[in-house]
Design a protein around this motif. Structure first.
Motif, PDB file in Angstrom:
ATOM      1  N   GLY A   1      58.889  53.416  55.566  1.00 39.17           N
ATOM      2  CA  GLY A   1      59.508  53.172  54.269  1.00 39.17           C
ATOM      3  C   GLY A   1      59.325  51.751  53.767  1.00 39.17           C
ATOM      4  N   ALA A   2      58.524  50.953  54.484  1.00 36.28           N
ATOM      5  CA  ALA A   2      58.294  49.570  54.075  1.00 36.28           C
ATOM      6  C   ALA A   2      57.563  49.548  52.729  1.00 36.28           C
ATOM      7  N   PRO A   3      58.083  48.791  51.769  1.00 47.55           N
ATOM      8  CA  PRO A   3      57.436  48.737  50.455  1.00 47.55           C
ATOM      9  C   PRO A   3      56.056  48.103  50.546  1.00 47.55           C
ATOM     10  N   VAL A   4      55.136  48.594  49.690  1.00 44.28           N
ATOM     11  CA  VAL A   4      53.783  48.045  49.628  1.00 44.28           C
ATOM     12  C   VAL A   4      53.438  47.741  48.175  1.00 44.28           C
ATOM     13  N   ARG A   5      52.412  46.924  47.982  1.00 41.89           N
ATOM     14  CA  ARG A   5      51.936  46.628  46.634  1.00 41.89           C
ATOM     15  C   ARG A   5      50.419  46.541  46.664  1.00 41.89           C
ATOM     16  N   LEU A   6      49.818  46.685  45.497  1.00 45.09           N
ATOM     17  CA  LEU A   6      48.372  46.597  45.387  1.00 45.09           C
ATOM     18  C   LEU A   6      47.937  45.147  45.496  1.00 45.09           C
ATOM     19  N   ALA A   7      46.771  44.933  46.083  1.00 40.08           N
ATOM     20  CA  ALA A   7      46.252  43.576  46.178  1.00 40.08           C
ATOM     21  C   ALA A   7      44.751  43.618  46.395  1.00 40.08           C
ATOM     22  N   PHE A   8      44.066  42.598  45.906  1.00 43.98           N
ATOM     23  CA  PHE A   8      42.671  42.373  46.241  1.00 43.98           C
ATOM     24  C   PHE A   8      42.681  41.437  47.441  1.00 43.98           C
ATOM     25  N   VAL A   9      41.954  41.817  48.478  1.00 42.46           N
ATOM     26  CA  VAL A   9      41.982  41.054  49.721  1.00 42.46           C
ATOM     27  C   VAL A   9      40.547  40.840  50.190  1.00 42.46           C
ATOM     28  N   THR A  10      40.234  39.612  50.589  1.00 38.32           N
ATOM     29  CA  THR A  10      38.907  39.321  51.117  1.00 38.32           C
ATOM     30  C   THR A  10      38.771  39.897  52.526  1.00 38.32           C
ATOM     31  N   GLY A  11      37.568  39.880  53.051  1.00 40.23           N
ATOM     32  CA  GLY A  11      37.329  40.346  54.403  1.00 40.23           C
ATOM     33  C   GLY A  11      38.114  39.565  55.436  1.00 40.23           C
ATOM     34  N   ASP A  12      38.489  38.340  55.100  1.00 45.28           N
ATOM     35  CA  ASP A  12      39.274  37.488  56.002  1.00 45.28           C
ATOM     36  C   ASP A  12      40.778  37.707  55.845  1.00 45.28           C
ATOM     37  N   GLY A  13      41.166  38.609  54.948  1.00 46.74           N
ATOM     38  CA  GLY A  13      42.579  38.886  54.751  1.00 46.74           C
ATOM     39  C   GLY A  13      43.259  38.010  53.715  1.00 46.74           C
ATOM     40  N   GLU A  14      42.476  37.173  53.027  1.00 44.27           N
ATOM     41  CA  GLU A  14      43.062  36.307  52.001  1.00 44.27           C
ATOM     42  C   GLU A  14      43.276  37.106  50.714  1.00 44.27           C
ATOM     43  N   GLN A  15      44.462  37.019  50.160  1.00 40.33           N
ATOM     44  CA  GLN A  15      44.771  37.712  48.915  1.00 40.33           C
ATOM     45  C   GLN A  15      44.215  36.917  47.743  1.00 40.33           C
ATOM     46  N   VAL A  16      43.613  37.626  46.777  1.00 41.19           N
ATOM     47  CA  VAL A  16      42.986  36.993  45.625  1.00 41.19           C
ATOM     48  C   VAL A  16      43.637  37.526  44.355  1.00 41.19           C
TER      49      VAL A  16
ATOM     50  N   ALA B   1      43.949  38.746  40.572  1.00 41.25           N
ATOM     51  CA  ALA B   1      43.029  39.507  39.727  1.00 41.25           C
ATOM     52  C   ALA B   1      42.285  38.606  38.740  1.00 41.25           C
ATOM     53  N   GLU B   2      42.939  37.557  38.271  1.00 40.96           N
ATOM     54  CA  GLU B   2      42.323  36.638  37.310  1.00 40.96           C
ATOM     55  C   GLU B   2      41.132  35.886  37.893  1.00 40.96           C
ATOM     56  N   GLN B   3      41.051  35.804  39.211  1.00 34.52           N
ATOM     57  CA  GLN B   3      39.969  35.081  39.865  1.00 34.52           C
ATOM     58  C   GLN B   3      38.735  35.956  40.098  1.00 34.52           C
ATOM     59  N   LEU B   4      38.848  37.240  39.877  1.00 34.49           N
ATOM     60  CA  LEU B   4      37.773  38.163  40.215  1.00 34.49           C
ATOM     61  C   LEU B   4      36.647  38.162  39.200  1.00 34.49           C
ATOM     62  N   VAL B   5      35.452  38.436  39.699  1.00 26.73           N
ATOM     63  CA  VAL B   5      34.273  38.659  38.887  1.00 26.73           C
ATOM     64  C   VAL B   5      33.669  39.957  39.398  1.00 26.73           C
ATOM     65  N   ALA B   6      33.293  40.842  38.484  1.00 24.52           N
ATOM     66  CA  ALA B   6      32.672  42.110  38.879  1.00 24.52           C
ATOM     67  C   ALA B   6      31.234  42.135  38.380  1.00 24.52           C
ATOM     68  N   ARG B   7      30.333  42.645  39.204  1.00 27.06           N
ATOM     69  CA  ARG B   7      28.915  42.761  38.845  1.00 27.06           C
ATOM     70  C   ARG B   7      28.420  44.146  39.214  1.00 27.06           C
ATOM     71  N   ARG B   8      27.538  44.694  38.383  1.00 26.34           N
ATOM     72  CA  ARG B   8      26.921  45.979  38.728  1.00 26.34           C
ATOM     73  C   ARG B   8      26.138  45.809  40.013  1.00 26.34           C
ATOM     74  N   THR B   9      26.399  46.713  40.951  1.00 23.83           N
ATOM     75  CA  THR B   9      25.773  46.657  42.263  1.00 23.83           C
ATOM     76  C   THR B   9      25.427  48.078  42.704  1.00 23.83           C
ATOM     77  N   PRO B  10      24.236  48.315  43.217  1.00 23.21           N
ATOM     78  CA  PRO B  10      23.910  49.661  43.703  1.00 23.21           C
ATOM     79  C   PRO B  10      24.898  50.106  44.779  1.00 23.21           C
ATOM     80  N   ASP B  11      25.315  51.376  44.705  1.00 21.29           N
ATOM     81  CA  ASP B  11      26.271  51.914  45.670  1.00 21.29           C
ATOM     82  C   ASP B  11      25.805  51.695  47.109  1.00 21.29           C
ATOM     83  N   ARG B  12      24.521  51.846  47.358  1.00 22.01           N
ATOM     84  CA  ARG B  12      24.020  51.715  48.745  1.00 22.01           C
ATOM     85  C   ARG B  12      24.272  50.313  49.300  1.00 22.01           C
ATOM     86  N   GLU B  13      24.342  49.304  48.427  1.00 21.78           N
ATOM     87  CA  GLU B  13      24.626  47.946  48.879  1.00 21.78           C
ATOM     88  C   GLU B  13      26.111  47.735  49.192  1.00 21.78           C
ATOM     89  N   LEU B  14      26.950  48.592  48.652  1.00 16.73           N
ATOM     90  CA  LEU B  14      28.387  48.455  48.852  1.00 16.73           C
ATOM     91  C   LEU B  14      28.878  49.274  50.047  1.00 16.73           C
TER      92      LEU B  14
END
Length: 156
Positions: free
Chosen positions: A123-138, A140-153
């Motif tokens: 029952g622990a509350p959770v929230r949405l977050a963008f997290v780097t591979g190292d566990g650092e929370q980022v 949303a305003e800092q994000l940049v999105a680029r078109r990338t082929p699915d196979r690369e992701l």
């Protein structure tokens, strides 16, 4: 119902919207995910949607693999179908959570309601977050999105 969206219909967002881009479809998924609705009448009562439209949308969700149709029968009644989320359908909880979060913060309503998400067992509350591979929370305003082929992701 599905149609090719835009010039780049290979985009994962366009492909997703071909399935869940209809408001009734998202509201049906919301009811299934948040209220645990599985029966036609439950969806009808919660949404006030026309029966023919609901029938169409539920059939489409089954066809697309987001729900499965299962027969049930209560004592003294005829057999009916219920609509149960599949793993693919349940995985849309992050989409519903993101829409809820956006609606709550960008379209506030004093009398509004929003789902609160929590870990099932504890029952622990959770929230949405963008997290780097190292566990650092980022933020949303800092994000940049680029078109990338699915196979690369794959595997990220």
């Amino acid at each position: 119902m599905p149609k090719s969206l835009g010039k780049d219909s290979t985009c994962s967002i366009a492909r997703s919207l071909e399935v869940v881009g209809d408001r009734w479809t998202l509201l049906i998924l919301r009811e299934a995910l948040i209220a645990g609705s599985t029966r036609f009448q439950e969806f009808r009562e919660a949404l006030g949607v026309a029966p023919n439209l609901l029938t169409q949308r539920l059939a489409f969700l089954v066809e697309q693999g987001l729900m499965t149709r299962r027969t049930y029968q209560e004592a003294g009644t005829r057999a009916r179908d219920e609509y149960v989320l599949t793993e693919a359908g349940r995985s849309l909880n992050v989409v519903i959570a993101a829409l809820s979060d956006w609606g709550r913060t960008r379209r506030p309503l004093a009398e509004g309601t929003s789902p609160a998400f929590a870990v099932g067992e504890s029952g622990a509350p959770v929230r949405l977050a963008f997290v780097t591979g190292d566990g650092e929370q980022v933020a949303a305003e800092q994000l940049v999105a680029r078109r990338t082929p699915d196979r690369e992701l794959a595997g990220r």
